[in-house]
Design an enzyme around this catalytic site. Structure first.
Site, PDB file in Angstrom:
ATOM      1  N   ASN A 267       0.889  -1.224   0.110  1.00  0.00           N
ATOM      2  CA  ASN A 267      -0.062   0.075  -0.166  1.00  0.00           C
ATOM      3  C   ASN A 267       0.790   1.283  -0.055  1.00  0.00           C
ATOM      4  O   ASN A 267       0.575   2.076  -0.705  1.00  0.00           O
ATOM      5  CB  ASN A 267      -0.867   0.023   1.205  1.00  0.00           C
TER       6      ASN A 267
ATOM      7  N   GLU B 154       9.779  -7.431   2.665  1.00  0.00           N
ATOM      8  CA  GLU B 154       8.684  -8.127   3.465  1.00  0.00           C
ATOM      9  C   GLU B 154       9.018  -9.326   3.798  1.00  0.00           C
ATOM     10  O   GLU B 154       9.400 -10.060   2.641  1.00  0.00           O
ATOM     11  CB  GLU B 154       7.173  -7.863   2.837  1.00  0.00           C
TER      12      GLU B 154
ATOM     13  N   ASP C 124       7.215   0.160   8.726  1.00  0.00           N
ATOM     14  CA  ASP C 124       6.031   0.030   9.402  1.00  0.00           C
ATOM     15  C   ASP C 124       6.066  -1.286  10.036  1.00  0.00           C
ATOM     16  O   ASP C 124       5.509  -2.444   9.687  1.00  0.00           O
ATOM     17  CB  ASP C 124       5.066   0.028   8.157  1.00  0.00           C
TER      18      ASP C 124
ATOM     19  N   CYS D  30       1.883   0.685  15.141  1.00  0.00           N
ATOM     20  CA  CYS D  30       0.736   0.306  15.816  1.00  0.00           C
ATOM     21  C   CYS D  30       0.834   0.171  17.240  1.00  0.00           C
ATOM     22  O   CYS D  30      -0.113  -0.432  17.867  1.00  0.00           O
ATOM     23  CB  CYS D  30      -0.158  -1.096  14.900  1.00  0.00           C
TER      24      CYS D  30
ATOM     25  N   GLU E  12      -2.630   4.295  15.603  1.00  0.00           N
ATOM     26  CA  GLU E  12      -1.423   4.178  14.712  1.00  0.00           C
ATOM     27  C   GLU E  12      -0.916   5.533  14.871  1.00  0.00           C
ATOM     28  O   GLU E  12      -1.622   6.855  14.989  1.00  0.00           O
ATOM     29  CB  GLU E  12      -2.082   3.987  13.188  1.00  0.00           C
TER      30      GLU E  12
END
Length: 191
Positions: free
Chosen positions: A23, A39, A106, A131, A165
């Protein structure tokens, strides 16, 4: 960079760690010359590659690797051959010849591991999406030694829960600019 040294559209490369299904990769690809995204989850890597194709993005590459392994290799060798991570690519990425000035992380709720935190601290610009405010706080205590917080945002994506977040933009402190810009840290562990 804009006239104040803030992150804007850059003629440099972006390293994205923990890219998920791409994203952020898709949204930011147009802002950078080249984007390398990492990732650990192979299903998410496939989804990210699919998203790049659907969005006709050709300046980004997705690698399947744990962030800690990827970052440790860069710190040791200053280069990555992605075929070691994902044999389907066979793309060689020479970190020395890339103009990585910015990194986006992230991470999962645990925050950054030691190797990732060391590598991230070497970049001029850091975009940190979190998060878990506790892990973010811990990581910021380390990153603020070399970087200053320029912008900080809190996003309530989960109303009526304790989950939030956070988005943080950090820029290398001016007194640190001449010392480490473009150089990866050789030693040191998290305090």
């Amino acid at each position: 960079q804009d006239k104040h040294g803030n992150l804007s559209s850059l003629n440099c490369d972006l390293l994205e760690l923990y890219c998920g299904n791409g994203n952020h990769t898709c949204a930011l690809a147009a802002k950078f010359r080249r984007l390398v995204a990492v990732e650990i989850n192979s299903s998410l890597v496939d989804a990210a590659k699919h998203n790049l194709k659907l969005n006709s993005i050709s300046n980004a590459v997705i690698l399947c690797s744990p962030s800690e392994k990827f970052c440790s290799k860069i710190l040791r060798q200053k280069r990555i051959i992605s075929s070691e991570m994902d044999p389907s690519d066979g793309i060689q990425i020479d970190v020395e010849n890339q103009e990585f000035e910015a990194v986006l992380v992230d991470p999962p709720r645990a925050g950054l591991d030691t190797a990732t935190c060391r590598l991230v601290s070497a970049y001029l610009h850091i975009l940190y999406i979190s998060c878990n405010p506790d892990a973010l706080w811990r990581d910021l205590e380390i990153l603020e030694k070399s970087h200053e917080i320029v912008k900080f945002g809190v996003f309530d994506h989960f109303p009526y829960t304790k989950h939030i977040e956070c988005g943080v933009y950090l820029r290398r402190r001016s007194e640190q600019l001449g010392q480490q810009t473009g150089n990866l840290p050789e030693t040191g562990a998290r305090d």
